[in-house]
Write a protein that holds these residues in place. Structure first.
Motif, mmCIF file in Angstrom:
data_model
loop_
_atom_site.group_PDB
_atom_site.id
_atom_site.type_symbol
_atom_site.label_atom_id
_atom_site.label_comp_id
_atom_site.label_asym_id
_atom_site.label_seq_id
_atom_site.Cartn_x
_atom_site.Cartn_y
_atom_site.Cartn_z
ATOM 1 N N GLY A 42 -0.279 -17.971 -10.409
ATOM 2 C CA GLY A 42 -1.594 -17.864 -9.787
ATOM 3 C C GLY A 42 -1.668 -18.265 -8.334
ATOM 4 O O GLY A 42 -2.596 -17.869 -7.626
ATOM 5 N N GLY A 43 -0.698 -19.038 -7.854
ATOM 6 C CA GLY A 43 -0.692 -19.438 -6.455
ATOM 7 C C GLY A 43 -0.184 -18.325 -5.560
ATOM 8 O O GLY A 43 0.294 -17.284 -6.026
ATOM 9 N N SER A 44 -0.256 -18.544 -4.243
ATOM 10 C CA SER A 44 0.143 -17.491 -3.305
ATOM 11 C C SER A 44 1.628 -17.158 -3.421
ATOM 12 O O SER A 44 2.019 -15.987 -3.307
ATOM 13 C CB SER A 44 -0.205 -17.902 -1.870
ATOM 14 N N SER A 45 2.474 -18.170 -3.691
ATOM 15 C CA SER A 45 3.908 -17.888 -3.850
ATOM 16 C C SER A 45 4.140 -16.995 -5.061
ATOM 17 O O SER A 45 4.877 -16.009 -5.001
ATOM 18 C CB SER A 45 4.691 -19.195 -4.011
ATOM 19 N N ASP A 46 3.504 -17.339 -6.167
ATOM 20 C CA ASP A 46 3.641 -16.563 -7.392
ATOM 21 C C ASP A 46 3.157 -15.132 -7.195
ATOM 22 O O ASP A 46 3.834 -14.166 -7.576
ATOM 23 C CB ASP A 46 2.847 -17.247 -8.502
ATOM 24 N N VAL A 47 2.005 -14.968 -6.562
ATOM 25 C CA VAL A 47 1.423 -13.635 -6.418
ATOM 26 C C VAL A 47 2.240 -12.771 -5.465
ATOM 27 O O VAL A 47 2.444 -11.567 -5.720
ATOM 28 C CB VAL A 47 -0.042 -13.728 -5.952
ATOM 29 N N THR A 48 2.741 -13.334 -4.368
ATOM 30 C CA THR A 48 3.560 -12.529 -3.461
ATOM 31 C C THR A 48 4.828 -12.060 -4.160
ATOM 32 O O THR A 48 5.296 -10.936 -3.941
ATOM 33 C CB THR A 48 3.927 -13.307 -2.191
ATOM 34 N N ALA A 49 5.388 -12.900 -5.015
ATOM 35 C CA ALA A 49 6.577 -12.492 -5.773
ATOM 36 C C ALA A 49 6.233 -11.338 -6.703
ATOM 37 O O ALA A 49 7.009 -10.371 -6.832
ATOM 38 C CB ALA A 49 7.122 -13.670 -6.574
ATOM 39 N N ARG A 50 5.092 -11.399 -7.361
ATOM 40 C CA ARG A 50 4.707 -10.354 -8.314
ATOM 41 C C ARG A 50 4.393 -9.029 -7.613
ATOM 42 O O ARG A 50 4.637 -7.946 -8.170
ATOM 43 C CB ARG A 50 3.514 -10.828 -9.151
ATOM 44 N N ILE A 51 3.859 -9.102 -6.414
ATOM 45 C CA ILE A 51 3.558 -7.873 -5.668
ATOM 46 C C ILE A 51 4.832 -7.087 -5.389
ATOM 47 O O ILE A 51 4.898 -5.871 -5.624
ATOM 48 C CB ILE A 51 2.827 -8.209 -4.354
ATOM 49 N N VAL A 52 5.870 -7.763 -4.880
ATOM 50 C CA VAL A 52 7.109 -7.040 -4.567
ATOM 51 C C VAL A 52 7.896 -6.713 -5.830
ATOM 52 O O VAL A 52 8.561 -5.669 -5.909
ATOM 53 C CB VAL A 52 7.980 -7.823 -3.558
ATOM 54 N N ALA A 279 7.165 -1.674 3.234
ATOM 55 C CA ALA A 279 6.750 -0.593 4.126
ATOM 56 C C ALA A 279 5.552 0.171 3.586
ATOM 57 O O ALA A 279 4.929 0.959 4.302
ATOM 58 C CB ALA A 279 7.914 0.374 4.353
ATOM 59 N N GLN A 280 5.189 -0.078 2.327
ATOM 60 C CA GLN A 280 4.094 0.647 1.692
ATOM 61 C C GLN A 280 2.752 -0.007 2.027
ATOM 62 O O GLN A 280 2.586 -1.222 1.902
ATOM 63 C CB GLN A 280 4.305 0.682 0.181
ATOM 64 N N ALA A 281 1.815 0.830 2.443
ATOM 65 C CA ALA A 281 0.498 0.320 2.860
ATOM 66 C C ALA A 281 -0.202 -0.497 1.768
ATOM 67 O O ALA A 281 -0.770 -1.555 2.069
ATOM 68 C CB ALA A 281 -0.385 1.482 3.309
ATOM 69 N N PRO A 282 -0.188 -0.072 0.508
ATOM 70 C CA PRO A 282 -0.870 -0.889 -0.518
ATOM 71 C C PRO A 282 -0.279 -2.292 -0.655
ATOM 72 O O PRO A 282 -1.012 -3.248 -0.902
ATOM 73 C CB PRO A 282 -0.658 -0.072 -1.806
ATOM 74 N N VAL A 283 1.047 -2.395 -0.491
ATOM 75 C CA VAL A 283 1.689 -3.711 -0.568
ATOM 76 C C VAL A 283 1.248 -4.582 0.602
ATOM 77 O O VAL A 283 0.895 -5.755 0.434
ATOM 78 C CB VAL A 283 3.219 -3.565 -0.588
ATOM 79 N N ARG A 284 1.256 -4.013 1.792
ATOM 80 C CA ARG A 284 0.835 -4.766 2.977
ATOM 81 C C ARG A 284 -0.624 -5.217 2.852
ATOM 82 O O ARG A 284 -0.980 -6.340 3.222
ATOM 83 C CB ARG A 284 1.022 -3.916 4.241
ATOM 84 N N GLU A 285 -1.459 -4.344 2.318
ATOM 85 C CA GLU A 285 -2.873 -4.684 2.170
ATOM 86 C C GLU A 285 -3.072 -5.816 1.166
ATOM 87 O O GLU A 285 -3.897 -6.721 1.384
ATOM 88 C CB GLU A 285 -3.652 -3.438 1.738
ATOM 89 N N ARG A 286 -2.317 -5.785 0.076
ATOM 90 C CA ARG A 286 -2.432 -6.851 -0.920
ATOM 91 C C ARG A 286 -1.931 -8.185 -0.355
ATOM 92 O O ARG A 286 -2.510 -9.237 -0.628
ATOM 93 C CB ARG A 286 -1.642 -6.474 -2.174
#
Length: 325
Positions: A42-52, A279-286
């Motif tokens: 739930g933290g920012s570290s966890d969420v950034t890992a899940r996005i990629v 490089a994908q816009a949705p990833v950058r936006e998230r």
């Protein structure tokens, strides 16, 4: 003769293993890849890992799962990955700053913060943000510093805890400006930001993910960011270097690393998939919604960045004599 025979058997065994090892690297990944995170879900570290992880899984057509091993300022997760097989299937999601700080504040670690890992790549940068209550009389970081000069040790600030990144960067500001702040540690940047909103401290230094909701909601005012230049996330907010301390640059970052000895071909494959995701816009936006700016690097660049962070924060810890309470 027996010794010679044993040596010959060893050489033959190693030679036989080489084609299979090379084949494994060439076919990577052919099973589940785990990204180990040293903080709770739930933290920012966890969420950034899940996005990629989500995007890498889509590309590879293999599961890429995030596994949380929180505790001891991410040293538990780092130790686990350092001791894992060097095959690319177990990799570490780390914040180079936190990783660096913990290597100096925790004794007897079973790994070297640089030599035990092979850098894969950076994910994103994020500023720490100096914030004050919206009704605070302080309109700039310079005004806070001037107040601390007039009343040494009486201007208070909240951070995520002693020895954490926000604590260290604020103490660097104080040291550089020749002032003394009163540190009030909290258990996380969320509580630290809430303390500032409630007026329990004069200011707080928090990560951007914690600052954004309060700043947008009109409950906190951002005075400075710790990145070298202004952040796209806080376009109207000066950097600390611009506002008060020339040359200051202490950004927060997140990236990926593998156990040392992971085949170069595997590291490059993971890096390529990571950078294509970024490089994908949705990833950058998230990422931007979490307060992060995508900032891909090559494996060599990230390894050099990691080594630089360890050296930089190690000097801060030693020079300021900071300790974990």
């Amino acid at each position: 003769m027996r010794a010679l025979a044993r040596l010959l058997c060893l050489v033959l065994a190693c030679a036989a293993a080489l084609p299979a090892f090379a084949q494994d690297a060439a076919s990577f990944p052919n099973r589940t890849v785990r990204i180990i995170v040293g903080f709770p879900p739930g933290g920012s570290s966890d969420v950034t890992a899940r996005i990629v992880a989500e995007r890498m899984s889509e590309e590879w057509k293999q599961p890429v799962i995030v596994e949380n091993k929180p505790g001891a300022a991410s040293t538990i997760a780092a130790a686990y990955v350092a001791a894992s097989p060097a095959d690319g299937y177990t990799i570490l999601h780390l914040g180079p700053g936190t990783h660096a700080i913990s290597s100096f504040t925790y004794k007897g670690l079973a790994y070297d913060p640089v030599k035990s890992f092979a850098g894969i790549g950076n994910i994103a940068f994020s500023p720490f943000v100096v914030v004050v209550p919206v009704d605070s009389p302080f309109k700039s970081l310079r005004e806070i510093i001037d107040a601390a000069k007039a009343k040494p040790g009486q201007v208070s600030y909240a951070s995520s805890g002693s020895g954490g990144g926000p604590n260290l960067v604020t103490e660097v500001i104080a040291s550089s400006a020749g002032v003394k702040f009163l540190h009030v540690p909290y258990k996380g940047t969320g509580p630290a930001a809430a303390a500032a909103v409630a007026g329990q401290v004069n200011f707080a230094t928090v990560d951007s993910a914690s600052a954004i909701p309060y700043v947008k909601g009109g409950k906190l005012r951002a005075l400075a960011v710790t990145t070298e230049k202004r952040s796209v996330l806080f376009k109207d907010v000066p950097s600390v270097a611009e506002a008060a301390v020339p040359g200051f640059a202490y950004p927060s970052a997140v990236g990926l690393a593998a156990p040392a000895g992971t085949p170069r071909e595997v590291v490059l494959k993971i890096n390529a998939a990571l950078n294509r995701a970024l490089a994908q816009a949705p990833v950058r936006e998230r990422l931007e919604a979490l307060g992060f700016e995508a900032a891909p690097m090559s494996p060599d660049e990230f390894q050099a960045f990691l080594a630089g962070e360890v050296a930089k924060y190690g000097k801060v810890v030693r020079d300021l004599g900071l300790k974990v309470d």
